[in-house]
Design a protein around this motif. Structure first.
Motif, short mmCIF file in Angstrom:
data_model
loop_
_atom_site.label_atom_id
_atom_site.label_comp_id
_atom_site.label_asym_id
_atom_site.label_seq_id
_atom_site.Cartn_x
_atom_site.Cartn_y
_atom_site.Cartn_z
N THR A 79 0.88 -1.43 -0.01
CA THR A 79 0.11 0.08 -0.02
C THR A 79 0.84 1.17 0.01
O THR A 79 2.04 1.18 0.58
CB THR A 79 -1.04 0.22 1.31
N ILE A 80 0.62 2.32 -0.93
CA ILE A 80 1.56 3.48 -1.07
C ILE A 80 0.59 4.51 -0.22
O ILE A 80 -0.42 5.04 -0.39
CB ILE A 80 1.66 3.95 -2.58
N LEU A 81 1.60 5.41 0.72
CA LEU A 81 1.17 6.46 1.39
C LEU A 81 1.90 7.51 0.76
O LEU A 81 3.15 7.47 1.06
CB LEU A 81 1.01 6.21 2.67
N GLU A 82 1.52 8.76 -0.01
CA GLU A 82 2.42 9.75 -0.43
C GLU A 82 2.40 10.86 0.85
O GLU A 82 1.14 11.28 1.23
CB GLU A 82 1.86 10.24 -1.56
N ILE A 83 3.55 11.28 1.01
CA ILE A 83 3.43 12.57 2.20
C ILE A 83 4.22 13.41 1.41
O ILE A 83 5.16 13.42 0.60
CB ILE A 83 4.21 12.05 3.54
N ARG A 84 3.95 14.90 1.64
CA ARG A 84 4.47 15.76 1.07
C ARG A 84 5.27 16.99 2.22
O ARG A 84 6.09 18.06 1.61
CB ARG A 84 3.75 16.67 0.17
N ARG A 85 4.73 16.77 3.50
CA ARG A 85 5.35 17.54 4.29
C ARG A 85 5.05 16.95 5.78
O ARG A 85 4.68 16.07 5.83
CB ARG A 85 4.49 18.99 4.46
N ALA A 86 5.94 17.44 6.60
CA ALA A 86 6.09 16.84 7.88
C ALA A 86 4.86 16.62 8.46
O ALA A 86 4.46 15.80 9.42
CB ALA A 86 7.09 17.52 8.82
N ASP A 87 4.08 17.73 8.19
CA ASP A 87 2.44 17.56 8.90
C ASP A 87 1.84 16.37 8.57
O ASP A 87 0.64 15.93 9.25
CB ASP A 87 2.00 19.03 8.68
N ASP A 88 2.23 15.91 7.42
CA ASP A 88 1.34 14.71 6.87
C ASP A 88 1.62 13.35 7.45
O ASP A 88 0.67 12.37 7.46
CB ASP A 88 1.58 14.49 5.25
N VAL A 89 2.76 13.15 8.49
CA VAL A 89 3.15 12.06 8.97
C VAL A 89 2.18 11.44 9.94
O VAL A 89 1.62 10.25 9.74
CB VAL A 89 4.28 12.20 9.64
#
Length: 205
Positions: A79-89
């Motif tokens: 399963t892929i989880l894309e994050i773009r900034r630290a707040d997305d973690v």
């Protein structure tokens, strides 16, 4: 140094940069399969993989495809989880709750919170950079930093002696380190085989 110098448009190709830049490719293709095999040696019943990808990382789609292909070859559900900034973690960890046997983080580091949150969530982790293991991640398999600096020095020497960057192929590292955090393994209830520990370049206690 770049994770993907071709995908970042820094060079035309690794063999022929054809511009005013050359250097080192930090993340050579083909390490994903090795990393997943290492995880499988330590995590019993490993079937479900979550891949956390920094979507800001140049060439991340190619690397994501590589991990998915390696997972498929090993019979893993990815399963892929894309994050773009630290707040997305934080929200990413909520999304993978009770849905992953292990986590593989791909791309330029955003925050060491990935390692600490994974430990709190009791999820074994594989990282590309050993710094995340120092922060509490389970293991990493990636380039040896000292080896990279030595390679970089050879480029400096050649260019100062008159070589043109366009004529110097981008080099890919050939030395990789396996680092495992034994304290984290114990916290996760994992029994690391002695043979695995003997193969590790460094064991964090």
């Amino acid at each position: 140094m770049s994770g993907d110098p071709v995908g970042s448009d820094l060079v035309a190709s690794l063999a022929r940069p054809d511009g005013n830049a050359t250097g080192l490719a930090l993340n050579p293709i083909s390490l994903a399969g090795k990393r997943l095999e290492l995880l499988r040696e330590v995590v019993p019943g490993f079937r479900r993989l979550t891949v956390m990808v920094n979507a800001n990382s140049p060439g991340f789609k190619n690397r994501m495809d590589e991990v998915q292909a390696a997972a498929s070859a090993l019979g893993l559900e990815a399963t892929i989880l894309e994050i773009r900034r630290a707040d997305d973690v934080a929200s990413a960890f909520e999304a993978l709750r009770d849905r992953a046997d292990a986590l593989y983080a791909v791309g330029v580091p955003l925050t060491f919170a990935i390692a600490t949150r994974a430990l709190t969530a009791r999820i074994p982790t594989m990282f590309e950079y050993r710094e995340f293991v120092d922060a509490g991640g389970l293991m990493s398999y990636g380039v040896d930093a000292t080896h990279l600096w030595r390679l970089a020095a050879t480029f400096v020497d050649k260019i100062l002696r008159g070589a043109k960057p366009a004529d110097l192929p981008v080099q890919q590292p050939t030395k990789f380190d396996l680092v495992i955090n034994l304290k984290t393994a114990r916290a996760l209830g994992l029994k690391v085989p002695e043979s695995f520990l003997l193969r590790a370049d460094e064991v964090v206690e």
